[in-house]
Scaffold this motif. Structure first.
Motif, PDB file in Angstrom:
ATOM      1  N   MET A   1      -4.492  18.794 -17.889  1.00 21.37           N
ATOM      2  CA  MET A   1      -3.192  18.443 -17.324  1.00 21.37           C
ATOM      3  C   MET A   1      -2.914  19.215 -16.040  1.00 21.37           C
ATOM      4  N   GLU A   2      -3.247  20.491 -16.036  1.00 27.20           N
ATOM      5  CA  GLU A   2      -2.955  21.314 -14.867  1.00 27.20           C
ATOM      6  C   GLU A   2      -3.732  20.822 -13.647  1.00 27.20           C
ATOM      7  N   HIS A   3      -4.996  20.505 -13.852  1.00 32.00           N
ATOM      8  CA  HIS A   3      -5.802  19.985 -12.742  1.00 32.00           C
ATOM      9  C   HIS A   3      -5.266  18.633 -12.282  1.00 32.00           C
ATOM     10  N   ALA A   4      -4.872  17.782 -13.235  1.00 29.81           N
ATOM     11  CA  ALA A   4      -4.351  16.459 -12.890  1.00 29.81           C
ATOM     12  C   ALA A   4      -3.077  16.565 -12.062  1.00 29.81           C
ATOM     13  N   ALA A   5      -2.205  17.504 -12.411  1.00 26.73           N
ATOM     14  CA  ALA A   5      -0.973  17.696 -11.645  1.00 26.73           C
ATOM     15  C   ALA A   5      -1.285  18.085 -10.206  1.00 26.73           C
ATOM     16  N   GLU A   6      -2.286  18.930 -10.035  1.00 27.83           N
ATOM     17  CA  GLU A   6      -2.689  19.329  -8.686  1.00 27.83           C
ATOM     18  C   GLU A   6      -3.279  18.140  -7.921  1.00 27.83           C
ATOM     19  N   VAL A   7      -4.053  17.310  -8.610  1.00 29.48           N
ATOM     20  CA  VAL A   7      -4.631  16.126  -7.969  1.00 29.48           C
ATOM     21  C   VAL A   7      -3.528  15.183  -7.510  1.00 29.48           C
ATOM     22  N   LEU A   8      -2.506  14.996  -8.335  1.00 32.74           N
ATOM     23  CA  LEU A   8      -1.405  14.104  -7.973  1.00 32.74           C
ATOM     24  C   LEU A   8      -0.666  14.603  -6.734  1.00 32.74           C
ATOM     25  N   MET A   9      -0.574  15.899  -6.573  1.00 35.95           N
ATOM     26  CA  MET A   9       0.100  16.432  -5.397  1.00 35.95           C
ATOM     27  C   MET A   9      -0.660  16.126  -4.109  1.00 35.95           C
ATOM     28  N   THR A  10      -1.956  15.907  -4.205  1.00 33.42           N
ATOM     29  CA  THR A  10      -2.736  15.574  -3.010  1.00 33.42           C
ATOM     30  C   THR A  10      -2.457  14.147  -2.534  1.00 33.42           C
ATOM     31  N   LEU A  11      -1.735  13.370  -3.324  1.00 37.02           N
ATOM     32  CA  LEU A  11      -1.431  11.981  -2.969  1.00 37.02           C
ATOM     33  C   LEU A  11      -0.152  11.862  -2.150  1.00 37.02           C
ATOM     34  N   GLY A  12       0.404  12.992  -1.741  1.00 34.31           N
ATOM     35  CA  GLY A  12       1.540  12.938  -0.821  1.00 34.31           C
ATOM     36  C   GLY A  12       2.889  13.275  -1.408  1.00 34.31           C
ATOM     37  N   VAL A  13       2.936  13.697  -2.659  1.00 35.17           N
ATOM     38  CA  VAL A  13       4.212  14.062  -3.270  1.00 35.17           C
ATOM     39  C   VAL A  13       4.273  15.585  -3.367  1.00 35.17           C
ATOM     40  N   PRO A  14       5.410  16.215  -3.014  1.00 38.35           N
ATOM     41  CA  PRO A  14       5.476  17.681  -2.971  1.00 38.35           C
ATOM     42  C   PRO A  14       5.624  18.366  -4.322  1.00 38.35           C
TER      43      PRO A  14
ATOM     44  N   THR B   1       4.228  22.548  -7.954  1.00 33.68           N
ATOM     45  CA  THR B   1       4.897  22.549  -6.653  1.00 33.68           C
ATOM     46  C   THR B   1       3.995  23.265  -5.650  1.00 33.68           C
ATOM     47  N   GLU B   2       4.471  23.373  -4.426  1.00 29.43           N
ATOM     48  CA  GLU B   2       3.697  24.076  -3.414  1.00 29.43           C
ATOM     49  C   GLU B   2       3.558  25.557  -3.740  1.00 29.43           C
ATOM     50  N   ASP B   3       4.416  26.061  -4.645  1.00 29.96           N
ATOM     51  CA  ASP B   3       4.359  27.472  -5.049  1.00 29.96           C
ATOM     52  C   ASP B   3       3.382  27.723  -6.192  1.00 29.96           C
ATOM     53  N   GLY B   4       2.842  26.651  -6.791  1.00 32.18           N
ATOM     54  CA  GLY B   4       1.902  26.814  -7.888  1.00 32.18           C
ATOM     55  C   GLY B   4       2.274  25.994  -9.107  1.00 32.18           C
TER      56      GLY B   4
END
Length: 265
Positions: free
Chosen positions: A151-164, A184-187
């Protein structure tokens, strides 16, 4: 705040749940209905889309008169609806909670498969936070999410799609603890809650996203909005009234104190 979502005739999810959640948390809910559904706690029987020019008119009239401090999107159904909503919201500069509704609790598909790329290309870049459950996150990320660690890796992958920011909800995993991941951008931050053994969880995703949006509209920070929203949803599940023969609704009025109201009468 403005809610752009589909109607649930059973009242447990969709725009009905959104309105109840926002009201219960002390915010004001205006709406733009994207589609009508005929459904109950057992499933969705039929979906009737709203004409796109009328949908845009609902959005425009709400924003031009009452205005909004936050917008929440839910069921958008197809690529044309996503485009119409994004066109109507373009340049409004308002925070957006995007709940990428794809499948109803009973299994009915609420987003056409071909619309996923449009959602990623048009809606996600407008969002302040994305709130997918695990099946939705798997579709958006293109990866399997079998456990809490992934889940943690997936959340990071989703952030690369343009959502902060992403709140990835882990309720679909088995186990006595429900884990949600806020990226978030903070982790990353992981929230845990004991799993409540009940079938009455219809509308939890809609309710959580709208509760987060209410917090943002009221000036809370993103993390504080998520924390309050999770606490509200947990309380609403625990006090669910048990209506229906399938996945029943939550008690959205869990914050209301009838005794206090009686004393004011």
């Amino acid at each position: 705040m403005l809610i752009v979502a589909g109607s649930d005739s059973g009242g447990g999810a969709g725009i009905q749940a959104d309105i109840k959640a926002v009201t219960a948390l002390g915010a004001y809910a205006a709406t733009a209905v994207t589609a009508l559904t005929a459904q109950d706690t057992r499933g969705v029987r039929a979906v009737h889309p709203v004409p796109l020019d009328f949908l845009q008119l609902q959005i425009r009239m709400s924003l031009e008169d009452i205005g909004a401090d936050c917008i929440k999107t839910g069921m958008l159904a197809d690529a044309a609806t996503i485009d119409a909503v994004c066109d109507a919201l373009a340049g409004c500069g308002v925070k957006l909670v995007a709940d990428p509704v794809m499948v109803a609790k009973g299994g009915a598909r609420l987003l056409e498969p071909g619309a996923v790329e449009t959602l990623k290309r048009r809606l996600m870049p407008l969002a302040t936070i994305l709130t997918p459950n695990l099946p939705e996150a798997e579709v958006l990320s293109g990866m399997s999410i079998p456990d809490a660690e992934t889940m943690e890796h997936a959340a990071e992958v989703l952030m690369t799609l343009g959502v902060p920011a992403v709140l990835l909800k882990g309720g679909h995993l088995d186990g006595p603890v429900v884990r949600d991941v806020l990226a978030t951008e903070d982790g990353l931050e992981v929230f845990e809650s004991p799993r409540i053994d009940t079938p009455h969880t219809h509308g939890t995703g809609c309710t959580l996203a709208s509760a987060i949006a209410a917090g943002l509209a009221q000036g809370l920070g993103l993390r504080d909005s998520v924390v309050r929203a999770r606490a509200y949803v947990e309380a609403a599940i625990r006090s669910a009234p048990g209506y229906g023969h399938g996945h029943g609704p939550l008690d959205h009025a869990v914050t209301v104190d009838p005794a206090r109201l009686a004393a004011l009468g």
